[in-house]
Design a protein around this motif. Structure first.
Motif, mmCIF file in Angstrom:
data_model
loop_
_atom_site.group_PDB
_atom_site.id
_atom_site.type_symbol
_atom_site.label_atom_id
_atom_site.label_comp_id
_atom_site.label_asym_id
_atom_site.label_seq_id
_atom_site.Cartn_x
_atom_site.Cartn_y
_atom_site.Cartn_z
ATOM 1 N N MET A 1 59.747 26.099 33.415
ATOM 2 C CA MET A 1 59.745 25.931 34.874
ATOM 3 C C MET A 1 58.727 24.858 35.269
ATOM 4 S SD MET A 1 59.152 28.853 37.788
ATOM 5 C CE MET A 1 57.412 29.051 37.464
ATOM 6 N N ASP A 2 59.171 23.976 36.149
ATOM 7 C CA ASP A 2 58.268 22.925 36.596
ATOM 8 C C ASP A 2 57.481 23.446 37.807
ATOM 9 O OD1 ASP A 2 57.270 20.452 36.161
ATOM 10 O OD2 ASP A 2 58.555 19.506 37.667
ATOM 11 N N LYS A 3 56.189 23.564 37.635
ATOM 12 C CA LYS A 3 55.396 24.124 38.732
ATOM 13 C C LYS A 3 54.567 23.016 39.369
ATOM 14 C CE LYS A 3 53.172 27.197 36.380
ATOM 15 N NZ LYS A 3 52.204 28.257 36.116
ATOM 16 N N THR A 4 54.440 23.088 40.667
ATOM 17 C CA THR A 4 53.556 22.121 41.306
ATOM 18 C C THR A 4 52.210 22.764 41.622
ATOM 19 O OG1 THR A 4 54.700 22.628 43.341
ATOM 20 C CG2 THR A 4 55.257 20.552 42.265
ATOM 21 N N THR A 5 52.211 24.029 41.995
ATOM 22 C CA THR A 5 50.938 24.723 42.196
ATOM 23 C C THR A 5 51.042 26.131 41.632
ATOM 24 O OG1 THR A 5 51.700 25.416 44.356
ATOM 25 C CG2 THR A 5 50.160 23.559 44.307
ATOM 26 N N SER A 6 49.871 26.710 41.360
ATOM 27 C CA SER A 6 49.851 28.079 40.869
ATOM 28 C C SER A 6 50.011 29.033 42.036
ATOM 29 C CB SER A 6 48.515 28.360 40.202
ATOM 30 O OG SER A 6 48.266 27.421 39.209
ATOM 31 N N ARG A 7 50.435 30.244 41.709
ATOM 32 C CA ARG A 7 50.531 31.269 42.729
ATOM 33 C C ARG A 7 49.127 31.812 43.002
ATOM 34 N NH1 ARG A 7 54.941 35.992 43.290
ATOM 35 N NH2 ARG A 7 54.358 36.354 45.458
ATOM 36 N N VAL A 8 48.768 31.877 44.274
ATOM 37 C CA VAL A 8 47.464 32.426 44.646
ATOM 38 C C VAL A 8 47.700 33.728 45.395
ATOM 39 C CG1 VAL A 8 45.314 32.037 45.920
ATOM 40 C CG2 VAL A 8 46.502 30.100 44.865
ATOM 41 N N ALA A 9 47.091 34.822 44.915
ATOM 42 C CA ALA A 9 47.247 36.122 45.580
ATOM 43 C C ALA A 9 45.918 36.533 46.181
ATOM 44 C CB ALA A 9 47.704 37.163 44.570
ATOM 45 N N LYS A 10 45.911 36.797 47.474
ATOM 46 C CA LYS A 10 44.704 37.336 48.120
ATOM 47 C C LYS A 10 44.568 38.780 47.656
ATOM 48 C CE LYS A 10 43.678 34.116 51.316
ATOM 49 N NZ LYS A 10 42.547 33.264 51.034
ATOM 50 N N ILE A 11 43.424 39.105 47.108
ATOM 51 C CA ILE A 11 43.230 40.478 46.625
ATOM 52 C C ILE A 11 41.965 41.037 47.244
ATOM 53 C CG2 ILE A 11 42.086 39.726 44.462
ATOM 54 C CD1 ILE A 11 43.789 42.073 43.125
ATOM 55 N N ASN A 12 42.038 42.288 47.644
ATOM 56 C CA ASN A 12 40.912 42.925 48.329
ATOM 57 C C ASN A 12 39.836 43.285 47.307
ATOM 58 O OD1 ASN A 12 39.213 44.874 49.509
ATOM 59 N ND2 ASN A 12 40.805 45.361 51.017
ATOM 60 N N PRO A 13 38.617 42.712 47.459
ATOM 61 C CA PRO A 13 37.597 42.971 46.447
ATOM 62 C C PRO A 13 37.141 44.429 46.391
ATOM 63 C CG PRO A 13 36.717 41.600 48.239
ATOM 64 C CD PRO A 13 38.186 41.778 48.497
ATOM 65 N N PRO B 1 33.694 27.258 39.272
ATOM 66 C CA PRO B 1 34.317 27.606 40.552
ATOM 67 C C PRO B 1 33.734 28.888 41.145
ATOM 68 C CG PRO B 1 35.780 28.185 38.743
ATOM 69 C CD PRO B 1 34.547 27.609 38.126
ATOM 70 N N THR B 2 33.293 28.813 42.375
ATOM 71 C CA THR B 2 32.792 30.006 43.049
ATOM 72 C C THR B 2 33.772 30.481 44.125
ATOM 73 O OG1 THR B 2 31.522 28.595 44.548
ATOM 74 C CG2 THR B 2 30.375 29.423 42.601
ATOM 75 N N ARG B 3 34.878 29.769 44.280
ATOM 76 C CA ARG B 3 35.947 30.164 45.207
ATOM 77 C C ARG B 3 37.291 29.852 44.563
ATOM 78 N NH1 ARG B 3 34.320 29.830 50.848
ATOM 79 N NH2 ARG B 3 32.058 29.660 50.850
ATOM 80 N N ALA B 4 38.322 30.561 45.014
ATOM 81 C CA ALA B 4 39.662 30.341 44.452
ATOM 82 C C ALA B 4 40.145 28.917 44.725
ATOM 83 C CB ALA B 4 40.639 31.358 45.018
ATOM 84 N N THR B 5 39.733 28.335 45.848
ATOM 85 C CA THR B 5 40.168 26.962 46.148
ATOM 86 C C THR B 5 39.647 25.984 45.087
ATOM 87 O OG1 THR B 5 38.270 26.770 47.618
ATOM 88 C CG2 THR B 5 40.400 27.196 48.659
ATOM 89 N N HIS B 6 38.488 26.269 44.509
ATOM 90 C CA HIS B 6 37.965 25.402 43.437
ATOM 91 C C HIS B 6 38.873 25.471 42.202
ATOM 92 C CE1 HIS B 6 33.691 26.278 45.250
ATOM 93 N NE2 HIS B 6 34.436 25.537 46.042
ATOM 94 N N VAL B 7 39.380 26.671 41.928
ATOM 95 C CA VAL B 7 40.276 26.843 40.772
ATOM 96 C C VAL B 7 41.567 26.065 41.010
ATOM 97 C CG1 VAL B 7 41.490 28.490 39.304
ATOM 98 C CG2 VAL B 7 39.340 29.177 40.412
ATOM 99 N N VAL B 8 42.091 26.188 42.221
ATOM 100 C CA VAL B 8 43.326 25.461 42.552
ATOM 101 C C VAL B 8 43.094 23.960 42.396
ATOM 102 C CG1 VAL B 8 44.994 24.945 44.389
ATOM 103 C CG2 VAL B 8 44.093 27.281 44.131
ATOM 104 N N ALA B 9 41.957 23.486 42.888
ATOM 105 C CA ALA B 9 41.675 22.054 42.835
ATOM 106 C C ALA B 9 41.601 21.546 41.390
ATOM 107 C CB ALA B 9 40.360 21.750 43.562
ATOM 108 N N ASP B 10 41.010 22.343 40.502
ATOM 109 C CA ASP B 10 40.804 21.878 39.121
ATOM 110 C C ASP B 10 41.993 22.168 38.206
ATOM 111 O OD1 ASP B 10 38.291 21.041 39.818
ATOM 112 O OD2 ASP B 10 37.280 22.016 38.137
ATOM 113 N N LEU B 11 42.619 23.345 38.378
ATOM 114 C CA LEU B 11 43.591 23.815 37.380
ATOM 115 C C LEU B 11 44.940 24.138 37.992
ATOM 116 C CD1 LEU B 11 41.237 26.348 35.538
ATOM 117 C CD2 LEU B 11 41.650 23.973 34.927
#
Ligand code: TXA
Ligand code: MG
Length: 357
Positions: free
Chosen positions: A1-13, A157-167
């Motif tokens: 599957m050709d993916k452009t972005t990863s799936r991001v799930a908001k999860i309650n800490p 990465p200290t936030r999920a957006t950092h993970v998205v940006a890098d990986l």
């Protein structure tokens, strides 16, 4: 599957949704990659007992194969199943600091693939304290190999957006539980030497360790030594955790740092550089007028808050094109030792681990 972005799930800490935990556990069990929060930084996880899944971590991060991974475990029994000849001190440290930001290096059991330890005879183990990491380990019931979820060499990465940006395109699922609590990585403590040695200062302080087990060594010039053997770890090499901008550090008491940093900022700005600064709240009135970009971490002396915000500040400055980043250097005590270490590496001028006795 050709993916452009990863799936991001908001999860309650506080109450991680079971649905996402099950989904993440299935991905891990079938050899995929899941990014998840820990109390230190976000990790990029794979089934630690599946070498081809572990290989995917190295590819996603563009991490060199010689750099071993930390294995996250659910409990002490799982930790001991992956280790051999654990010293008494291991259980003492585990009972005091686990779950928490301490990674212990012990002799590995044959079950641990070489891909995880980069061919070394030792394995790095930790039980994370973040409720999402803990719940994921319970749900998956697997040891999870996970380095920080950044591109190799970039700030952790200290936030999920950092993970998205890098990986972004390389991760099957990113669990987003908001900013991490500590902001710097775990302390890596080597228990295979006669005197336990801190290979990387981090969330558990040297003072806390010494209060429990007595003197610990700070690995002397680990960078140089291991580099010679071709065994350097990234937490141990120069120019790691680095933003694109050049980092310059200012050490001393508040007044001296304020004066020197503002003078340097004014000088660089005159030359037309885009100058950024990371300073305490009290320093703002003097520094803000002479820099392009500024990030204040809180009151002078609140090095915990500084740690929490540092890597995110680097990334913001990168996005805004800072050419030089002027930054306060905390003292080498408590969490300051870890922050100092990361800053020295970002500035590319670490020859000895900071605070070495
Ligand atoms: O807080 C943390 O430790 C985060 C979260 C995700 O747990 N993880 C993390 O992993 O920072 P990583 O891979 O970015 O840094 C792990 C450090 C590296 O410097 C690596 O070289 C060292 O631990 N390490 C891992 N296994 C080792 C081993 N067997 N012997 C010596 N050093 C090891
Ligand atoms: Mg890392």
């Amino acid at each position: 599957m050709d993916k452009t972005t990863s799936r991001v799930a908001k999860i309650n800490p506080s109450f991680p949704q079971r649905h996402w935990l099950q989904k993440a556990a299935t991905i891990l069990r079938t050899g995929g990659l899941v990014a998840f929060p820990t109390e230190t930084v976000y990790g990029l996880g794979a089934d630690a007992l599946n070498p081809s899944a572990v290989e995917k971590i190295f590819r996603a991060k563009q991490r060199p194969g010689w750099d071993p991974l930390i294995v996250h475990v659910r409990d002490l029994a799982m930790a001991e199943s992956l280790a051999q000849d654990v010293p008494a001190i291991f259980r003492q440290l585990a009972s005091q600091f686990w779950p928490g930001p301490l990674t212990l290096i012990v002799k590995k059991d044959a079950r641990v693939p070489d891909a995880v330890t980069a061919g070394r005879p030792n394995v790095a183990l930790r039980i994370p304290r973040h409720p999402v990491a803990a719940a994921l380990l319970t749900e998956a019931n697997l040891p999870i190999a996970a380095p920080s979820a950044n591109q190799f060499g970039r700030p952790s990465p200290t936030r999920a957006t950092h993970v998205v940006a890098d990986l972004g395109t390389h991760v099957d699922l990113i669990l987003d539980a908001g900013p991490t609590q500590l902001g710097v990585e775990s302390t890596v403590l080597d228990l295979t030497q006669s005197l336990p040695a801190i290979l990387r200062p981090g969330g558990v302080t040297r003072e806390q360790l010494e209060a429990l087990i007595g003197p610990v060594a700070l690995a002397p010039s680990v960078a140089d030594e291991l580099a010679k053997q071709g065994l350097a770890g990234p937490g141990m090499t120069q120019q790691h955790y680095a933003p694109h901008g050049r980092v310059e550090l200012f050490d001393g008491d508040r007044q001296a740092v304020t004066d020197q940093l503002s003078a340097r900022a004014a000088e660089l700005r005159q030359r037309g550089h885009c100058v950024a600064a990371i300073v305490s709240d009290e320093m703002l009135p003097a520094v803000a007028p002479v820099v392009e970009l500024v990030s204040n971490f809180g009151a002078w002396g609140d090095w915990e808050k500084f740690a929490q915000r540092l890597f995110a500040a680097f990334r913001v400055f990168d996005a805004q094109g800072a050419v030089v980043i002027l930054c306060v250097l905390p003292p080498a005590t408590g969490i300051g030792l870890a922050v100092r270490d990361r800053l020295q590496r970002a500035a590319g001028n670490l020859t000895e681990p900071t605070g070495a006795k």
